[in-house]
Design a protein around this motif. Structure first.
Motif, PDB file in Angstrom:
ATOM      1  N   PRO A 169       0.811  -1.228   0.000  1.00 10.95           N
ATOM      2  CA  PRO A 169       0.000   0.000   0.000  1.00 10.95           C
ATOM      3  C   PRO A 169       0.840   1.272   0.000  1.00 10.95           C
ATOM      4  O   PRO A 169       0.499   2.242  -0.694  1.00 10.95           O
ATOM      5  N   ASP A 170       1.968   1.258   0.726  1.00 15.79           N
ATOM      6  CA  ASP A 170       2.775   2.476   0.824  1.00 15.79           C
ATOM      7  C   ASP A 170       3.369   2.842  -0.536  1.00 15.79           C
ATOM      8  O   ASP A 170       3.222   3.973  -1.021  1.00 15.79           O
ATOM      9  N   LEU A 171       3.994   1.859  -1.186  1.00 17.20           N
ATOM     10  CA  LEU A 171       4.599   2.115  -2.492  1.00 17.20           C
ATOM     11  C   LEU A 171       3.520   2.481  -3.514  1.00 17.20           C
ATOM     12  O   LEU A 171       3.693   3.393  -4.336  1.00 17.20           O
ATOM     13  N   SER A 172       2.393   1.772  -3.439  1.00 14.67           N
ATOM     14  CA  SER A 172       1.302   2.057  -4.369  1.00 14.67           C
ATOM     15  C   SER A 172       0.832   3.510  -4.210  1.00 14.67           C
ATOM     16  O   SER A 172       0.616   4.214  -5.202  1.00 14.67           O
ATOM     17  N   ASP A 173       0.720   3.967  -2.967  1.00 14.59           N
ATOM     18  CA  ASP A 173       0.284   5.354  -2.726  1.00 14.59           C
ATOM     19  C   ASP A 173       1.308   6.353  -3.264  1.00 14.59           C
ATOM     20  O   ASP A 173       0.948   7.397  -3.815  1.00 14.59           O
ATOM     21  N   ARG A 174       2.593   6.009  -3.113  1.00 13.73           N
ATOM     22  CA  ARG A 174       3.617   6.942  -3.619  1.00 13.73           C
ATOM     23  C   ARG A 174       3.587   7.007  -5.154  1.00 13.73           C
ATOM     24  O   ARG A 174       3.769   8.056  -5.744  1.00 13.73           O
ATOM     25  N   LEU A 175       3.335   5.845  -5.777  1.00 13.13           N
ATOM     26  CA  LEU A 175       3.227   5.836  -7.246  1.00 13.13           C
ATOM     27  C   LEU A 175       2.001   6.625  -7.696  1.00 13.13           C
ATOM     28  O   LEU A 175       2.052   7.390  -8.675  1.00 13.13           O
ATOM     29  N   THR A 176       0.911   6.454  -6.957  1.00 13.77           N
ATOM     30  CA  THR A 176      -0.314   7.188  -7.307  1.00 13.77           C
ATOM     31  C   THR A 176      -0.079   8.693  -7.161  1.00 13.77           C
ATOM     32  O   THR A 176      -0.588   9.490  -7.960  1.00 13.77           O
ATOM     33  N   ALA A 177       0.728   9.068  -6.165  1.00 14.01           N
ATOM     34  CA  ALA A 177       1.004  10.496  -5.954  1.00 14.01           C
ATOM     35  C   ALA A 177       1.807  11.060  -7.129  1.00 14.01           C
ATOM     36  O   ALA A 177       1.518  12.165  -7.622  1.00 14.01           O
ATOM     37  N   VAL A 178       2.809  10.306  -7.615  1.00 15.18           N
ATOM     38  CA  VAL A 178       3.588  10.778  -8.775  1.00 15.18           C
ATOM     39  C   VAL A 178       2.648  10.921  -9.974  1.00 15.18           C
ATOM     40  O   VAL A 178       2.661  11.919 -10.698  1.00 15.18           O
ATOM     41  N   SER A 179       1.809   9.899 -10.147  1.00 10.02           N
ATOM     42  CA  SER A 179       0.884   9.898 -11.280  1.00 10.02           C
ATOM     43  C   SER A 179      -0.076  11.101 -11.210  1.00 10.02           C
ATOM     44  O   SER A 179      -0.325  11.768 -12.226  1.00 10.02           O
ATOM     45  N   ALA A 180      -0.570  11.392 -10.013  1.00 13.24           N
ATOM     46  CA  ALA A 180      -1.497  12.524  -9.850  1.00 13.24           C
ATOM     47  C   ALA A 180      -0.793  13.845 -10.145  1.00 13.24           C
ATOM     48  O   ALA A 180      -1.384  14.768 -10.729  1.00 13.24           O
ATOM     49  N   ARG A 181       0.493  13.928  -9.739  1.00 11.65           N
ATOM     50  CA  ARG A 181       1.260  15.160  -9.991  1.00 11.65           C
ATOM     51  C   ARG A 181       1.422  15.387 -11.504  1.00 11.65           C
ATOM     52  O   ARG A 181       1.239  16.494 -12.011  1.00 11.65           O
ATOM     53  N   VAL A 182       1.759  14.312 -12.219  1.00  9.51           N
ATOM     54  CA  VAL A 182       1.926  14.427 -13.675  1.00  9.51           C
ATOM     55  C   VAL A 182       0.589  14.814 -14.315  1.00  9.51           C
ATOM     56  O   VAL A 182       0.535  15.677 -15.198  1.00  9.51           O
ATOM     57  N   ALA A 183      -0.488  14.175 -13.843  1.00 12.70           N
ATOM     58  CA  ALA A 183      -1.816  14.455 -14.422  1.00 12.70           C
ATOM     59  C   ALA A 183      -2.167  15.926 -14.224  1.00 12.70           C
ATOM     60  O   ALA A 183      -2.654  16.581 -15.167  1.00 12.70           O
ATOM     61  N   ALA A 184      -1.905  16.459 -13.033  1.00 14.25           N
ATOM     62  CA  ALA A 184      -2.235  17.861 -12.755  1.00 14.25           C
ATOM     63  C   ALA A 184      -1.407  18.785 -13.646  1.00 14.25           C
ATOM     64  O   ALA A 184      -1.918  19.776 -14.200  1.00 14.25           O
ATOM     65  N   HIS A 185      -0.120  18.443 -13.810  1.00 14.24           N
ATOM     66  CA  HIS A 185       0.761  19.270 -14.645  1.00 14.24           C
ATOM     67  C   HIS A 185       0.303  19.263 -16.109  1.00 14.24           C
ATOM     68  O   HIS A 185       0.237  20.314 -16.752  1.00 14.24           O
ATOM     69  N   LEU A 186      -0.024  18.067 -16.628  1.00 17.15           N
ATOM     70  CA  LEU A 186      -0.456  17.979 -18.033  1.00 17.15           C
ATOM     71  C   LEU A 186      -1.781  18.704 -18.246  1.00 17.15           C
ATOM     72  O   LEU A 186      -1.998  19.354 -19.273  1.00 17.15           O
ATOM     73  N   GLU A 187      -2.642  18.585 -17.256  1.00 18.84           N
ATOM     74  CA  GLU A 187      -3.944  19.257 -17.338  1.00 18.84           C
ATOM     75  C   GLU A 187      -3.732  20.776 -17.404  1.00 18.84           C
ATOM     76  O   GLU A 187      -4.334  21.470 -18.234  1.00 18.84           O
ATOM     77  N   ALA A 188      -2.831  21.270 -16.524  1.00 20.00           N
ATOM     78  CA  ALA A 188      -2.607  22.722 -16.449  1.00 20.00           C
ATOM     79  C   ALA A 188      -1.895  23.245 -17.692  1.00 20.00           C
ATOM     80  O   ALA A 188      -2.178  24.339 -18.169  1.00 20.00           O
ATOM     81  N   THR A 189      -0.942  22.465 -18.225  1.00 18.53           N
ATOM     82  CA  THR A 189      -0.128  22.996 -19.326  1.00 18.53           C
ATOM     83  C   THR A 189      -0.682  22.651 -20.711  1.00 18.53           C
ATOM     84  O   THR A 189      -0.572  23.435 -21.650  1.00 18.53           O
ATOM     85  N   LEU A 190      -1.267  21.476 -20.841  1.00 17.28           N
ATOM     86  CA  LEU A 190      -1.709  21.038 -22.185  1.00 17.28           C
ATOM     87  C   LEU A 190      -3.182  20.684 -22.252  1.00 17.28           C
ATOM     88  O   LEU A 190      -3.675  20.266 -23.301  1.00 17.28           O
ATOM     89  N   ASN A 191      -3.849  20.785 -21.113  1.00 11.08           N
ATOM     90  CA  ASN A 191      -5.263  20.416 -21.041  1.00 11.08           C
ATOM     91  C   ASN A 191      -5.482  18.980 -21.519  1.00 11.08           C
ATOM     92  O   ASN A 191      -6.365  18.690 -22.322  1.00 11.08           O
ATOM     93  N   MET A 192      -4.628  18.102 -21.033  1.00  6.68           N
ATOM     94  CA  MET A 192      -4.654  16.713 -21.488  1.00  6.68           C
ATOM     95  C   MET A 192      -4.388  15.778 -20.308  1.00  6.68           C
ATOM     96  O   MET A 192      -3.698  16.158 -19.369  1.00  6.68           O
ATOM     97  N   ASP A 193      -4.936  14.565 -20.368  1.00  3.96           N
ATOM     98  CA  ASP A 193      -4.628  13.620 -19.292  1.00  3.96           C
ATOM     99  C   ASP A 193      -3.578  12.614 -19.768  1.00  3.96           C
ATOM    100  O   ASP A 193      -3.407  12.415 -20.974  1.00  3.96           O
ATOM    101  N   PRO A 194      -2.862  11.982 -18.827  1.00  2.00           N
ATOM    102  CA  PRO A 194      -1.767  11.084 -19.233  1.00  2.00           C
ATOM    103  C   PRO A 194      -2.219   9.950 -20.146  1.00  2.00           C
ATOM    104  O   PRO A 194      -1.523   9.595 -21.093  1.00  2.00           O
TER     105      PRO A 194
END
Ligand code: BGO
Length: 281
Positions: free
Chosen positions: A225-250
């Motif tokens: 669960p711990d590693l999975s949560d950390r991976l999900t956090a990286v994924s969420a960060r990328v998703a937020a960045h792509l949404e803000a910069t390109l209006n696109m999801d991963p």
């Protein structure tokens, strides 16, 4: 040792016809556990040996949106056939290469049955099997499943590949700077944690986290669960960045880059018009 060869392919690629041509009457039909998807298996002679053939459900992709895709993917990841034969419709090559790309990204030992070459020819198209093989670094065998043409070569090449040690390097496609950077970070987290080792490779698991693939994330959470949560956090960060910069999801970004890769393969002159040798692209 009896090799297990799985048949994958888009619906209507001629997979069932090929399965029947390879196995004849030596078939068994059952169900995958817990689902209503049919599991067809059969035997096929290859020289003095017999190969075990498993017909996977027809799928366009290996995301987990349909029961068929889930079944095909779980079979490939957990049961690990020695070789996968992916049946392609040569008259519809570009569309059928999407599944090929995903199988190569999993790092599966793969042989492509370039089926329906007769249909392609009747439409004035010819696919250069050798060139396609070179570009994808995987064997390609032209077939006409309806008449059985090419099936002996196909099964022999698949059986030979099954005897070799698995050394298939997964295909690596660039998904753009943001995703590539995140993938590297996630891959090393996954490798260090020996996380979801039953799946094919750390990059594939990382891609699934970026695609927010529910099945893989649930399995990952159960495993660590711990590693999975950390991976999900990286994924969420990328998703937020792509949404803000390109209006696109991963997920869309990843699919777009896969299609870009496929177009670059096609543009290298894989398809010719059989009558006048004009390149289609
Ligand atoms: C019908 N060449 C040609 N010309 N046709 C092929 C080939 C090939 O290499 N391979 C398969 N087909 P499936 P999935 C049909 O059923 O194996 C044909 O979904 C028809 N049926 O015969 O079912 C094959 O398992 C009436 O065609 O594909 C089948 O992947 C009229 O492609 C179809 C015309 O094959 C799909 C075709 C009652």
């Amino acid at each position: 040792m009896q090799a297990t060869i799985a048949l994958a392919g888009n619906p209507n690629s001629g997979k069932t016809t090929l399965f029947n041509a390879l196995t004849g009457a030596r078939q068994h039909v059952g169900n995958y556990p817990g689902v209503t998807v049919e599991r067809k298996e059969g035997l096929c002679s290859v020289g003095a040996h017999t190969a075990h053939i498993v017909d996977l459900p027809g799928t366009y992709s290996l995301t987990a949106y349909s029961e068929e895709e889930k079944v095909a993917r779980e079979y490939l990841a957990q049961e690990r056939p020695d070789v996968v034969i992916d049946t392609l419709d040569a008259s519809n090559l570009e569309r059928h290469l999407y599944l090929v790309v995903q199988l190569l990204e999993m790092g599966l030992p793969l042989v492509l049955a370039l089926n329906m070459v007769d249909v392609a020819k009747s439409r004035g198209m010819e696919v250069d099997a050798e060139k396609l093989s070179e570009l994808l670094r995987t064997p390609v065998v032209p077939t006409i499943a309806r008449t059985g043409k090419g099936k002996q070569d196909l099964i022999q090449i698949a059986a030979d590949l099954a005897q070799q040690p698995v050394n298939q390097t997964p295909l690596v496609i660039s998904y753009g700077a943001d995703i590539d950077k995140a993938l590297l970070q996630m891959q090393s987290m996954i490798s260090e944690g020996a996380f979801l080792k039953s799946y094919y490779n750390p990059r594939w698991v990382a891609i699934k986290y970026l695609e927010m693939d529910e099945d893989v994330i649930v399995k990952g959470h159960e495993a660590n669960p711990d590693l999975s949560d950390r991976l999900t956090a990286v994924s969420a960060r990328v998703a937020a960045h792509l949404e803000a910069t390109l209006n696109m999801d991963p997920e869309t970004m990843i699919a777009d880059h896969r299609w870009g890769f496929i177009r670059s393969i096609i543009q290298q002159g894989v398809i010719t018009r059989s009558n006048d040798s004009d390149r289609l692209y």
